[in-house]
Design an enzyme around this catalytic site. Sequence first.
Site, PDB file in Angstrom:
ATOM      1  N   GLY A 117       0.835  -1.191   0.000  1.00 35.00           N
ATOM      2  CA  GLY A 117       0.000   0.000   0.000  1.00 35.00           C
ATOM      3  C   GLY A 117       0.867   1.235   0.000  1.00 35.00           C
ATOM      4  O   GLY A 117       1.984   1.235  -0.505  1.00 35.00           O
ATOM      5  N   CYS A 118       0.379   2.279   0.601  1.00 33.42           N
ATOM      6  CA  CYS A 118       1.082   3.557   0.640  1.00 33.42           C
ATOM      7  C   CYS A 118       2.415   3.421   1.378  1.00 33.42           C
ATOM      8  O   CYS A 118       2.463   2.901   2.493  1.00 33.42           O
ATOM      9  CB  CYS A 118       0.203   4.591   1.340  1.00 33.42           C
ATOM     10  SG  CYS A 118       1.006   6.182   1.536  1.00 33.42           S
ATOM     11  N   PHE A 119       3.479   3.896   0.759  1.00 38.39           N
ATOM     12  CA  PHE A 119       4.795   3.764   1.385  1.00 38.39           C
ATOM     13  C   PHE A 119       4.944   4.615   2.638  1.00 38.39           C
ATOM     14  O   PHE A 119       5.781   4.342   3.484  1.00 38.39           O
ATOM     15  CB  PHE A 119       5.946   4.003   0.420  1.00 38.39           C
ATOM     16  CG  PHE A 119       5.876   5.168  -0.526  1.00 38.39           C
ATOM     17  CD1 PHE A 119       5.305   6.384  -0.193  1.00 38.39           C
ATOM     18  CD2 PHE A 119       6.413   5.029  -1.794  1.00 38.39           C
ATOM     19  CE1 PHE A 119       5.283   7.430  -1.085  1.00 38.39           C
ATOM     20  CE2 PHE A 119       6.400   6.076  -2.701  1.00 38.39           C
ATOM     21  CZ  PHE A 119       5.828   7.295  -2.332  1.00 38.39           C
ATOM     22  N   TRP A 120       4.122   5.661   2.804  1.00 41.78           N
ATOM     23  CA  TRP A 120       4.201   6.470   4.019  1.00 41.78           C
ATOM     24  C   TRP A 120       3.920   5.616   5.252  1.00 41.78           C
ATOM     25  O   TRP A 120       4.540   5.790   6.293  1.00 41.78           O
ATOM     26  CB  TRP A 120       3.220   7.617   3.980  1.00 41.78           C
ATOM     27  CG  TRP A 120       3.405   8.615   2.892  1.00 41.78           C
ATOM     28  CD1 TRP A 120       4.528   8.822   2.125  1.00 41.78           C
ATOM     29  CD2 TRP A 120       2.437   9.558   2.443  1.00 41.78           C
ATOM     30  NE1 TRP A 120       4.311   9.835   1.236  1.00 41.78           N
ATOM     31  CE2 TRP A 120       3.023  10.319   1.401  1.00 41.78           C
ATOM     32  CE3 TRP A 120       1.136   9.844   2.820  1.00 41.78           C
ATOM     33  CZ2 TRP A 120       2.349  11.338   0.744  1.00 41.78           C
ATOM     34  CZ3 TRP A 120       0.466  10.860   2.157  1.00 41.78           C
ATOM     35  CH2 TRP A 120       1.069  11.602   1.134  1.00 41.78           C
ATOM     36  N   CYS A 121       2.963   4.693   5.138  1.00 44.03           N
ATOM     37  CA  CYS A 121       2.593   3.828   6.269  1.00 44.03           C
ATOM     38  C   CYS A 121       3.740   2.900   6.636  1.00 44.03           C
ATOM     39  O   CYS A 121       4.113   2.778   7.812  1.00 44.03           O
ATOM     40  CB  CYS A 121       1.366   2.989   5.929  1.00 44.03           C
ATOM     41  SG  CYS A 121      -0.142   3.931   5.617  1.00 44.03           S
TER      42      CYS A 121
END
Length: 188
Positions: free
Chosen positions: A21-25
């Site tokens: 999913g989102c790499f920020w997470c």
Amino acid sequence: MTESNTNNTTANSEIATLGGGCFWCLEAVFDKLNGVTSVESGYTGGQTTNPTYADICTGTTGHAEVVRINFNPSVISFREILDVFFTIHDPTTLNRQGNDRGTQYRSVIYYHSTEQKETAEKVVAELNQANEWGSPLVTEVMPEVTYYPAEDYHQEYFEHHPNQPYCMAVVAPKVAKANEKFAKKLKR
């Protein structure tokens, strides 16, 4: 943007490349783990050279949003990295994490060695057999391919923007879950 295809592994350093999913997470969670020396958000698995975030968001480049994790395997093993990975994302939804949809959000492990491949395949098989998620895992286990670091503004995004609405609604709960479940593995 500079591409990287290095397998800089030594006795005290190993690389893991994961998409969930989102790499920020992912970056926000792995940054806090003892034994992790660095985490970088980036793109891999596609056919476009030097992709940008705007390119990735079209879903036409074939890249996944990933994190490249440098870690000390004598402090935290690749297996432990995967245990965290499978706790903080849903590996049963194809090309999707929550409201984030598209091939760039797929669940994927890019292995850097035969040992990582074998460990990843074993973990996926164990989780499927245990039916921990109630559905089969769609996580791909693929050889490491050309990696491109994401733009600077994506690096340490959660740390710099904790009050941004997406960070508060999506990233923060994943960080809190990981901090609770893996409290003994956190940096002091």
